[in-house]
Design a protein around this motif. Structure first.
Motif, PDB file in Angstrom:
ATOM      1  N   PRO A  43       5.012  11.215   4.366  1.00 13.62           N
ATOM      2  CA  PRO A  43       4.039  12.231   3.923  1.00 13.62           C
ATOM      3  C   PRO A  43       2.614  11.709   3.862  1.00 13.62           C
ATOM      4  N   HIS A  44       2.442  10.379   3.714  1.00 16.23           N
ATOM      5  CA  HIS A  44       1.094   9.827   3.615  1.00 16.23           C
ATOM      6  C   HIS A  44       0.300  10.010   4.905  1.00 16.23           C
ATOM      7  N   ILE A  45       1.007  10.244   6.017  1.00 15.59           N
ATOM      8  CA  ILE A  45       0.311  10.431   7.289  1.00 15.59           C
ATOM      9  C   ILE A  45      -0.519  11.715   7.274  1.00 15.59           C
ATOM     10  N   ALA A  46      -0.063  12.722   6.543  1.00 15.59           N
ATOM     11  CA  ALA A  46      -0.842  13.962   6.448  1.00 15.59           C
ATOM     12  C   ALA A  46      -2.217  13.693   5.830  1.00 15.59           C
ATOM     13  N   ASP A  47      -2.256  12.814   4.837  1.00 13.10           N
ATOM     14  CA  ASP A  47      -3.541  12.442   4.238  1.00 13.10           C
ATOM     15  C   ASP A  47      -4.381  11.632   5.221  1.00 13.10           C
ATOM     16  N   GLU A  48      -3.732  10.760   6.010  1.00 18.40           N
ATOM     17  CA  GLU A  48      -4.468   9.975   6.999  1.00 18.40           C
ATOM     18  C   GLU A  48      -5.069  10.888   8.068  1.00 18.40           C
ATOM     19  N   MET A  49      -4.344  11.953   8.426  1.00 18.23           N
ATOM     20  CA  MET A  49      -4.879  12.919   9.392  1.00 18.23           C
ATOM     21  C   MET A  49      -6.159  13.549   8.870  1.00 18.23           C
ATOM     22  N   ALA A  50      -6.132  13.980   7.626  1.00 15.48           N
ATOM     23  CA  ALA A  50      -7.311  14.613   7.033  1.00 15.48           C
ATOM     24  C   ALA A  50      -8.469  13.631   6.950  1.00 15.48           C
ATOM     25  N   LEU A 160       9.147  -6.870  13.216  1.00 14.88           N
ATOM     26  CA  LEU A 160       9.279  -6.339  11.862  1.00 14.88           C
ATOM     27  C   LEU A 160       8.059  -5.503  11.505  1.00 14.88           C
ATOM     28  N   GLU A 161       8.323  -4.378  10.880  1.00 11.94           N
ATOM     29  CA  GLU A 161       7.266  -3.457  10.445  1.00 11.94           C
ATOM     30  C   GLU A 161       7.206  -3.470   8.925  1.00 11.94           C
ATOM     31  N   PRO A 162       6.005  -3.422   8.330  1.00 10.33           N
ATOM     32  CA  PRO A 162       5.937  -3.421   6.866  1.00 10.33           C
ATOM     33  C   PRO A 162       6.333  -2.061   6.279  1.00 10.33           C
ATOM     34  N   PHE A 163       7.094  -2.119   5.207  1.00 11.95           N
ATOM     35  CA  PHE A 163       7.347  -0.897   4.453  1.00 11.95           C
ATOM     36  C   PHE A 163       6.005  -0.316   3.992  1.00 11.95           C
ATOM     37  N   HIS A 164       5.908   1.012   4.003  1.00 18.16           N
ATOM     38  CA  HIS A 164       4.728   1.750   3.547  1.00 18.16           C
ATOM     39  C   HIS A 164       3.551   1.669   4.522  1.00 18.16           C
ATOM     40  N   GLY A 165       3.778   1.137   5.735  1.00 12.73           N
ATOM     41  CA  GLY A 165       2.723   1.109   6.733  1.00 12.73           C
ATOM     42  C   GLY A 165       1.494   0.377   6.237  1.00 12.73           C
ATOM     43  N   LYS A 166       0.321   0.935   6.541  1.00 11.60           N
ATOM     44  CA  LYS A 166      -0.928   0.276   6.149  1.00 11.60           C
ATOM     45  C   LYS A 166      -1.181   0.349   4.646  1.00 11.60           C
ATOM     46  N   HIS A 167      -0.326   1.103   3.927  1.00 14.99           N
ATOM     47  CA  HIS A 167      -0.493   1.219   2.476  1.00 14.99           C
ATOM     48  C   HIS A 167       0.317   0.175   1.714  1.00 14.99           C
ATOM     49  N   PHE A 171       1.858  -1.665  -3.026  1.00 15.46           N
ATOM     50  CA  PHE A 171       3.203  -1.933  -3.549  1.00 15.46           C
ATOM     51  C   PHE A 171       3.472  -3.423  -3.727  1.00 15.46           C
ATOM     52  N   GLY A 172       2.427  -4.242  -3.645  1.00  9.32           N
ATOM     53  CA  GLY A 172       2.612  -5.675  -3.816  1.00  9.32           C
ATOM     54  C   GLY A 172       2.665  -6.399  -2.485  1.00  9.32           C
ATOM     55  N   PRO A 173       3.183  -7.618  -2.462  1.00  9.08           N
ATOM     56  CA  PRO A 173       3.282  -8.377  -1.212  1.00  9.08           C
ATOM     57  C   PRO A 173       4.087  -7.599  -0.174  1.00  9.08           C
ATOM     58  N   PRO A 174       3.739  -7.735   1.100  1.00  6.94           N
ATOM     59  CA  PRO A 174       4.428  -6.947   2.125  1.00  6.94           C
ATOM     60  C   PRO A 174       5.898  -7.322   2.270  1.00  6.94           C
ATOM     61  N   GLU A 175       6.716  -6.302   2.426  1.00  7.66           N
ATOM     62  CA  GLU A 175       8.119  -6.473   2.763  1.00  7.66           C
ATOM     63  C   GLU A 175       8.361  -5.727   4.070  1.00  7.66           C
ATOM     64  N   PHE A 176       9.368  -6.141   4.831  1.00  2.59           N
ATOM     65  CA  PHE A 176       9.494  -5.698   6.206  1.00  2.59           C
ATOM     66  C   PHE A 176      10.887  -5.153   6.515  1.00  2.59           C
ATOM     67  N   ILE A 207      -1.955  -6.684  12.683  1.00  2.00           N
ATOM     68  CA  ILE A 207      -3.230  -7.112  12.100  1.00  2.00           C
ATOM     69  C   ILE A 207      -4.245  -5.973  12.058  1.00  2.00           C
ATOM     70  N   ASP A 208      -4.437  -5.289  13.193  1.00  2.00           N
ATOM     71  CA  ASP A 208      -5.493  -4.264  13.251  1.00  2.00           C
ATOM     72  C   ASP A 208      -5.071  -2.954  12.599  1.00  2.00           C
ATOM     73  N   HIS A 209      -3.804  -2.552  12.781  1.00  2.00           N
ATOM     74  CA  HIS A 209      -3.381  -1.259  12.222  1.00  2.00           C
ATOM     75  C   HIS A 209      -2.852  -1.405  10.791  1.00  2.00           C
ATOM     76  N   TYR A 210      -1.873  -2.287  10.604  1.00  2.00           N
ATOM     77  CA  TYR A 210      -1.287  -2.435   9.269  1.00  2.00           C
ATOM     78  C   TYR A 210      -2.125  -3.312   8.353  1.00  2.00           C
TER      79      TYR A 210
END
Length: 231
Positions: A43-50, A160-167, A171-176, A207-210
């Motif tokens: 759902p956070h992507i809807a906010d990123e779109m705006a 590996l992709e981080p949970f919660h994307g660029k956000h 949530f603390g240190p990145p987990e994948f 690096i650039d996106h997340y």
């Protein structure tokens, strides 16, 4: 106000890039509704779109595209992708079309629209720091076969992709979690060592996106595995 365009080879299917000043709020609302219908766990992507509509790209060397897809005037899908002109990488984030609409489209609609997206990425990269080298998606194994038929391949780099994307910092240190990097090389990318384009892909996403730190151990390990790839 962005203008719409036809999707080649798919009668009635059109796109409009919901970006820039003067966007009709109804277009943004339609895009967000389509996204939440298909990806309720993002759902956070809807906010990123705006935010992208209001403020433009988050990075001066990343071109953001937010295509709302309509069929006979009705909103039926989305194609969200970014063109990282620093690395020469297109990041394919979200593609979805409603099932009833897919049944009305010709068999090759996916190949047609993906070719149109690639052409957009190559146009965005003219005169940029890097030509477009590849397009990449983070996909689940169950979705791979369809992309292979369109000329995509996987990169065996333990991606590996981080949970919660660029956000993730919220949530603390990145987990994948594991995802599969599915890529298609452009003609220019095919002339480069696969290790080079794989490293560009990891940097563009991680690096650039997340916005993961360049010295993050997970990122460094992925880059080491990418560096070791052979064609």
């Amino acid at each position: 106000m962005p203008t719409g365009f036809d999707i080649t080879g798919a009668p009635g299917l059109r796109g409009v890039d919901v970006m820039g000043p003067g966007v009709d709020p109804a277009l943004l609302a339609d895009l967000q509704a389509v996204h939440l219908r298909h990806f309720p766990d993002h759902p956070h992507i809807a906010d990123e779109m705006a935010d992208a509509v209001a403020n433009g790209s988050f990075d001066p060397e990343v071109v953001v595209h937010q295509w709302l897809l309509t069929l006979d005037g009705e909103p039926v899908g989305e194609y969200i992708f970014h063109v990282n002109t620093r690395r020469g990488v297109m990041l394919r984030h979200f593609l979805a079309v409603d099932q009833p609409a897919r049944k009305r489209l010709p068999l090759r609609w996916l190949g047609n629209i993906t070719a149109q997206v690639q052409a957009q990425g190559e146009a965005d990269s003219v005169g940029a720091r890097s030509p477009l080298l590849l397009m990449m998606s983070e996909v689940k194994p169950s979705h791979l076969e369809g992309w292979r038929r369109l000329g995509y391949r996987t990169l065996e780099i333990g991606y590996l992709e981080p949970f919660h994307g660029k956000h993730w910092p919220d949530f603390g240190p990145p987990e994948f979690f594991e995802m599969t990097p599915c890529v298609k090389l452009t003609d220019e990318g095919a002339r480069r060592p696969i290790s080079e384009v794989a490293q560009a892909a990891v940097c563009a996403f991680s690096i650039d996106h997340y916005r993961l730190p360049e010295d993050n151990a997970t990122v460094l390990a992925m880059l080491d595995r990418a560096r070791a790839l052979e064609s």
